[in-house]
Write an enzyme that holds these catalytic residues in place. Structure first.
Site, PDB file in Angstrom:
ATOM      1  N   CYS A  68      33.206  47.768  34.460  1.00 19.99           N
ATOM      2  CA  CYS A  68      34.654  47.711  34.711  1.00 19.99           C
ATOM      3  C   CYS A  68      35.390  48.733  33.841  1.00 19.99           C
ATOM      4  O   CYS A  68      35.116  48.858  32.642  1.00 19.99           O
ATOM      5  CB  CYS A  68      35.171  46.308  34.432  1.00 19.99           C
ATOM      6  SG  CYS A  68      36.929  46.138  34.800  1.00 19.99           S
ATOM      7  N   CYS A  72      39.563  44.926  28.340  1.00 17.43           N
ATOM      8  CA  CYS A  72      39.811  43.558  27.855  1.00 17.43           C
ATOM      9  C   CYS A  72      38.852  43.245  26.702  1.00 17.43           C
ATOM     10  O   CYS A  72      37.626  43.258  26.885  1.00 17.43           O
ATOM     11  CB  CYS A  72      39.624  42.556  28.988  1.00 17.43           C
ATOM     12  SG  CYS A  72      40.467  43.051  30.508  1.00 17.43           S
ATOM     13  N   CYS A  75      35.763  40.884  27.063  1.00 23.50           N
ATOM     14  CA  CYS A  75      34.937  40.865  28.274  1.00 23.50           C
ATOM     15  C   CYS A  75      33.639  41.671  28.179  1.00 23.50           C
ATOM     16  O   CYS A  75      33.651  42.878  27.909  1.00 23.50           O
ATOM     17  CB  CYS A  75      35.749  41.358  29.465  1.00 23.50           C
ATOM     18  SG  CYS A  75      34.816  41.212  31.004  1.00 23.50           S
ATOM     19  N   CYS A 112      33.959  30.232  43.771  1.00 20.33           N
ATOM     20  CA  CYS A 112      34.840  31.287  43.262  1.00 20.33           C
ATOM     21  C   CYS A 112      34.045  32.574  43.057  1.00 20.33           C
ATOM     22  O   CYS A 112      33.042  32.590  42.343  1.00 20.33           O
ATOM     23  CB  CYS A 112      35.467  30.818  41.952  1.00 20.33           C
ATOM     24  SG  CYS A 112      36.574  32.062  41.251  1.00 20.33           S
ATOM     25  N   CYS A 203      45.794  30.457  41.055  1.00 17.64           N
ATOM     26  CA  CYS A 203      44.977  29.954  39.952  1.00 17.64           C
ATOM     27  C   CYS A 203      45.223  30.902  38.792  1.00 17.64           C
ATOM     28  O   CYS A 203      44.876  32.077  38.862  1.00 17.64           O
ATOM     29  CB  CYS A 203      43.503  29.949  40.355  1.00 17.64           C
ATOM     30  SG  CYS A 203      42.392  29.550  38.987  1.00 17.64           S
TER      31      CYS A 203
HETATM   32  N1  SAM Z   1      38.302  41.685  36.798  1.00 16.28           N
HETATM   33  C1  SAM Z   1      39.156  40.655  37.249  1.00 16.28           C
HETATM   34  C2  SAM Z   1      40.248  40.328  36.281  1.00 16.28           C
HETATM   35  O1  SAM Z   1      40.062  40.531  35.079  1.00 16.28           O
HETATM   36  O2  SAM Z   1      41.277  39.845  36.709  1.00 16.28           O
HETATM   37  C3  SAM Z   1      38.436  39.374  37.615  1.00 16.28           C
HETATM   38  C4  SAM Z   1      37.247  38.941  36.786  1.00 16.28           C
HETATM   39  S1  SAM Z   1      37.588  38.566  35.064  1.00 16.28           S
HETATM   40  C5  SAM Z   1      35.979  38.400  34.385  1.00 16.28           C
HETATM   41  C6  SAM Z   1      38.264  36.905  35.184  1.00 16.28           C
HETATM   42  C7  SAM Z   1      38.702  36.217  33.921  1.00 16.28           C
HETATM   43  O3  SAM Z   1      37.573  35.819  33.168  1.00 16.28           O
HETATM   44  C8  SAM Z   1      39.518  36.993  32.917  1.00 16.28           C
HETATM   45  O4  SAM Z   1      40.866  37.078  33.271  1.00 16.28           O
HETATM   46  C9  SAM Z   1      39.358  36.157  31.668  1.00 16.28           C
HETATM   47  O5  SAM Z   1      40.385  35.199  31.595  1.00 16.28           O
HETATM   48  C10 SAM Z   1      38.008  35.480  31.873  1.00 16.28           C
HETATM   49  N2  SAM Z   1      37.024  35.922  30.877  1.00 16.28           N
HETATM   50  C11 SAM Z   1      36.362  37.098  30.863  1.00 16.28           C
HETATM   51  N3  SAM Z   1      35.550  37.181  29.804  1.00 16.28           N
HETATM   52  C12 SAM Z   1      35.697  36.030  29.116  1.00 16.28           C
HETATM   53  C13 SAM Z   1      35.114  35.519  27.911  1.00 16.28           C
HETATM   54  N4  SAM Z   1      34.244  36.233  27.205  1.00 16.28           N
HETATM   55  N5  SAM Z   1      35.494  34.299  27.492  1.00 16.28           N
HETATM   56  C14 SAM Z   1      36.391  33.580  28.201  1.00 16.28           C
HETATM   57  N6  SAM Z   1      36.960  33.997  29.348  1.00 16.28           N
HETATM   58  C15 SAM Z   1      36.626  35.222  29.791  1.00 16.28           C
HETATM   59  C1  DTB Z   2      38.488  31.866  34.606  1.00 17.51           C
HETATM   60  O1  DTB Z   2      39.593  31.576  34.139  1.00 17.51           O
HETATM   61  N1  DTB Z   2      37.347  31.802  33.936  1.00 17.51           N
HETATM   62  C2  DTB Z   2      36.248  32.250  34.747  1.00 17.51           C
HETATM   63  C3  DTB Z   2      36.930  32.517  36.110  1.00 17.51           C
HETATM   64  N2  DTB Z   2      38.298  32.310  35.826  1.00 17.51           N
HETATM   65  C4  DTB Z   2      36.678  33.761  36.828  1.00 17.51           C
HETATM   66  C5  DTB Z   2      35.506  33.393  34.151  1.00 17.51           C
HETATM   67  C6  DTB Z   2      34.902  33.091  32.806  1.00 17.51           C
HETATM   68  C7  DTB Z   2      34.087  34.255  32.397  1.00 17.51           C
HETATM   69  C8  DTB Z   2      33.345  34.014  31.116  1.00 17.51           C
HETATM   70  C9  DTB Z   2      32.550  35.199  30.711  1.00 17.51           C
HETATM   71  C10 DTB Z   2      31.466  35.576  31.669  1.00 17.51           C
HETATM   72  O2  DTB Z   2      30.680  34.709  32.112  1.00 17.51           O
HETATM   73  O3  DTB Z   2      31.325  36.772  31.950  1.00 17.51           O
HETATM   74 FE1  SF4 Z   3      37.313  44.119  33.881  1.00 14.85          FE
HETATM   75 FE2  SF4 Z   3      36.436  42.101  32.425  1.00 14.85          FE
HETATM   76 FE3  SF4 Z   3      38.936  42.898  32.156  1.00 14.85          FE
HETATM   77 FE4  SF4 Z   3      38.176  41.664  34.447  1.00 14.85          FE
HETATM   78  S1  SF4 Z   3      38.227  40.751  32.409  1.00 14.85           S
HETATM   79  S2  SF4 Z   3      39.435  43.503  34.245  1.00 14.85           S
HETATM   80  S3  SF4 Z   3      36.049  42.395  34.573  1.00 14.85           S
HETATM   81  S4  SF4 Z   3      37.102  44.111  31.660  1.00 14.85           S
END
Ligand code: SAM
Ligand code: DTB
Ligand code: SF4
Length: 332
Positions: A68, A72, A75, A112, A203
């Protein structure tokens, strides 16, 4: 007005979706209540609107993993951080359907689909539309989280049968720039508005345990609760710390503070589904039980979130059995 409150402080003008306007001071006052008072109040709100023993089960699948372009700080899928996540191309529709069928057979009612995109390109969106249609045909509710949407994309998702779009505000406005620099919160609001306008259920939640203060947690809850109307579904994530991400090594949040966050989400968004989301793998069963008491009524169910672990389905079924909880039916 809330007549069951053990403490008259921190009650907004009304508890309907569109009329309530919460202030950060009010929600911070909720956070600061004695734990028992906060729990009593949150649970009372919960019972007024829901079967207190029903939990909705959603299963997640990463349909496009890693690489990506966003930054963030939490992430593992951001291309710029060196984590163990391997990049994968977008899955084929039949692979997604097979995973959804397995999730349904295991008891999940919502599926999801998450993609590591800043936003979907039109060609990629077309394959997602096929996934949404096919998953819906299995009789499951559909949810997608694909990043920021461009004009017309939400309508296409709605047309394909998408029930929910997940798009998190993640943290309070004043803390956002510490976590993400490649987009602003206004960008997030813009997509949330598009989703709402297209008639898709919203959501929207956030992450705690990122080194923010209690006031920042209160401000995040306020920002979500003051969306008009507030989201149908509110995922509260506890940061999953992944090696290689900037937030790895952050001081771990007191688990009781996580429970308080759930309680504040329940009180401020009485009719929303509040999801006890990421972070359950490292959470004791006692804390999870307190989260359910505080008003969480949904979980991610299945051995994996997107790239990180989640309790095994068998373990969750056993916990639900011990607590006398049952799964909510589809559509509830
Ligand atoms: N890329 C898209 C976005 O960011 O909107 C969708 C996928 S992203 C992985 C969805 C959500 O996962 C993020 O907004 C964040 O709230 C959650 N998330 C990602 N990494 C995480 C982590 N290490 N711990 C908790 N929540 C996480
Ligand atoms: C949300 O609020 N939490 C989920 C879902 N929406 C997409 C994602 C959590 C991701 C946790 C880190 C991972 O597994 O990559
Ligand atoms: Fe990309 Fe992860 Fe940020 Fe979603 S949460 S926009 S997958 S870096």
């Amino acid at each position: 007005m809330d007549t069951i409150s053990p403490n008259a402080a921190a009650t907004p003008a009304a508890d309907t979706a569109s009329a309530a306007r919460w202030t950060v001071d009010q929600v911070e006052a909720l956070f600061e209540l004695p734990f028992n008072d906060l729990m009593f109040r949150a649970h009372s709100v919960h019972r007024t609107h829901f079967d207190p023993n029903a939990v909705q089960l959603s299963t997640l699948l990463s349909i496009k993993t890693g690489g990506c372009p966003e930054d963030c700080g939490y992430c593992p899928q951001a291309a710029r951080y060196h984590t163990d996540v391997a990049n994968e191309d977008m899955l084929a529709v039949d692979e997604v359907v097979a995973a959804a069928r397995a999730a349904r057979d295991n008891g999940a009612t919502r599926f999801c689909m998450g993609a590591a995109w800043r936003g979907p390109k039109q060609r990629d969106l077309e394959r997602v539309l096929g996934m949404v249609k096919a998953v819906r045909e299995l009789g499951m509710e559909t949810c997608a989280t694909l990043g920021m949407l461009k004009e017309g994309q939400a309508e296409q998702l709605k047309e394909a049968g998408l029930d929910y779009y997940n798009h998190n505000l993640d943290t309070a406005p004043e803390f956002y720039g510490n976590i993400i620099s490649t987009r602003t919160q206004d960008d997030r609001h813009d997509t949330l508005d598009k989703v709402r306008a297209a008639g898709i259920n919203v959501c929207c939640g956030g992450i705690v345990g990122m080194g923010e203060s209690r006031r920042t947690r209160a401000a995040l809850i306020v920002e979500i609760a003051n969306l008009d109307p507030y989201p149908e579904s509110v995922p509260i994530n506890n940061l999953v710390q992944v090696e290689g991400t900037p937030l790895h090594g952050t001081a771990v949040l007191d688990p009781l503070e996580f429970v308080r966050t759930i309680a504040c989400a329940r009180i401020t968004m009485p009719k929303a589904m509040v999801r006890l989301s990421a972070g359950r793998q490292d959470m004791s069963e006692g804390i999870q039980a307190l989260c359910f008491f505080a008003g969480a009524n949904s979980i991610f169910y299945g051995d994996k979130l997107l790239t990180t672990g989640n309790p095994e389905a068998q373990r969750d079924r056993a916990l639900m059995e011990r607590l006398g909880l049952h799964a909510m039916g589809s559509g509830s």
